[in-house]
Design an enzyme around this catalytic site. Structure first.
Site, mmCIF file in Angstrom:
data_model
loop_
_atom_site.group_PDB
_atom_site.id
_atom_site.type_symbol
_atom_site.label_atom_id
_atom_site.label_comp_id
_atom_site.label_asym_id
_atom_site.label_seq_id
_atom_site.Cartn_x
_atom_site.Cartn_y
_atom_site.Cartn_z
ATOM 1 N N GLY A 44 71.231 -11.767 65.496
ATOM 2 C CA GLY A 44 72.097 -12.837 64.988
ATOM 3 C C GLY A 44 72.412 -13.845 66.076
ATOM 4 C CD GLU A 143 69.766 -6.215 65.647
ATOM 5 O OE1 GLU A 143 68.714 -5.841 66.187
ATOM 6 O OE2 GLU A 143 70.509 -7.099 66.147
ATOM 7 N N GLY A 228 50.028 -17.347 63.805
ATOM 8 C CA GLY A 228 50.888 -18.362 63.215
ATOM 9 C C GLY A 228 51.720 -17.804 62.079
ATOM 10 C CB ILE A 251 62.705 -9.946 74.014
ATOM 11 C CG1 ILE A 251 62.182 -8.633 74.569
ATOM 12 C CG2 ILE A 251 64.114 -9.740 73.446
ATOM 13 C CD1 ILE A 251 62.988 -8.129 75.774
ATOM 14 C CB ALA A 252 64.644 -13.501 71.522
ATOM 15 C CB ALA A 253 58.928 -14.618 70.106
ATOM 16 N N GLY A 254 60.708 -14.249 67.576
ATOM 17 C CA GLY A 254 60.961 -14.416 66.145
ATOM 18 C C GLY A 254 62.331 -15.026 65.895
ATOM 19 C CG ASP A 255 65.787 -12.968 67.102
ATOM 20 O OD1 ASP A 255 65.603 -12.611 65.919
ATOM 21 O OD2 ASP A 255 66.070 -12.169 68.013
#
Ligand code: RIB
Length: 309
Positions: A44, A143, A228, A251-255
């Site tokens: 989040g 989460e 992609g 880490i956190a690429a998707g976020d």
């Protein structure tokens, strides 16, 4: 009355304890890491930071413990242009923790202690119903307790606030929850858990998207890592490739992708342009270590895109 361009993110906050290793240990094996650090994270919070740094008008509904970490994270979020008034401090609780192993290829394993995130209850969501009602978009992940995510989605639907769900970490969802979502952004694993389809190529992504459309979701965006994303709007699908960079830490690429995507949509960008903008931000994030330390500011995203012209 809607506040134009306003985003509410509802989700988790963690302190990430990150250990970099040459390779992941096998069960029962002990390995010495190359580097250890603590950085701010939580799906989040990472998405809120990505939205804030890329220019969204954003408020964040979340919980921290009444500890020093919680206080420092709240301060950092405010520095990232986020309205932290709806971040509650839970007495007697610890701020959430993530234990993360990163291998030499930049892949990771994550274990979570929810801590204060488990106290983001439906009552707390109700207490923030006005800001959800006023917002244009509500962005959530999985989460925090699912009953609170559902409660927020119901409030949003009642007030025509668009709902974007990043269904991470992977979890099966009830049909009612799925039917409330406007845009869903699973990765391949999460799409598999939601639909029962093993997503491995464009054709299987299209089939998974179709199942999610049938549940009532008009826009499905399946992230495919280096390949992609698969974008499917009301059954019309296409793949939009990302940018190739040397990844050091995913880490956190998707976020980052999710937070920046929503910023771009709130600015009125068409979906393919918004995805390209979010791809650029995620490409920058994977070249840097940690969760929030890796999230780029808007100027960096724009400079990256200019270099691609
Ligand atoms: O998506 C990355 C995040 O997952 C990390 O920051 C960690 O806190 C976990 O929540």
């Amino acid at each position: 009355m809607k506040t134009s361009g306003q985003l509410v993110v509802l989700g988790s906050i963690n302190a990430d304890h990150i250990l970099n290793l040459d390779r992941f240990p096998a069960p029962g094996e002990t390995l010495t890491g190359r580097r250890y650090k603590i950085a701010f994270g939580g799906k989040g919070a990472n998405q809120a930071v990505a939205a804030g740094r890329s220019g969204a008008d954003i408020a964040f509904i979340a919980c921290v413990g009444d500890d020093d970490t919680g206080e420092r994270i709240r301060q950092q979020l405010a520095d990232d242009r986020i309205d932290t008034a709806p971040v509650s401090v839970i007495p007697g609780e610890a701020t959430g923790v993530a234990l993360i192993f990163v291998n030499a290829s930049g892949e990771n394993f994550i274990g979570i202690h929810a801590g204060a995130n488990s106290r983001l209850t439906p009552d707390l969501v109700e207490a923030n119903s006005e800001s959800i009602a006023r917002a244009e978009v509500l962005l959530m992940q999985l989460e925090t307790p699912i009953e609170s995510v559902l409660c927020a989605a119901r409030i949003a639907r009642m007030h025509n606030t668009r709902i974007v769900l990043n269904p991470a970490p992977a979890c099966a969802l009830r049909d009612e929850m799925l039917s409330l979502i406007d845009i869903i952004t699973p990765n391949e694993t999460e799409a598999g858990v939601l639909t029962g389809i093993n997503v491995s190529d464009d054709e299987s992504a299209a089939r998974a998207a179709q199942i999610l459309h049938e549940k009532g979701i008009s826009t499905v965006l399946i992230t495919l890592g280096r390949r992609g994303v698969w974008l499917s709007e009301r059954g019309q699908g296409l793949r939009i490739p990302g940018f190739t960079v040397d990844a050091v830490d995913t880490i956190a690429a998707g976020d980052t992708f999710n937070g920046v995507l929503v910023t771009a949509l709130l600015e009125g960008k068409e979906m393919p342009d918004a995805i390209r903008f979010a791809h650029a931000a995620a490409a920058i994030a994977v070249t840097r270590e940690g969760a929030q330390p890796s999230v780029p500011w808007r100027e960096e995203i724009e400079a990256f895109l200019k270099r691609q012209e």
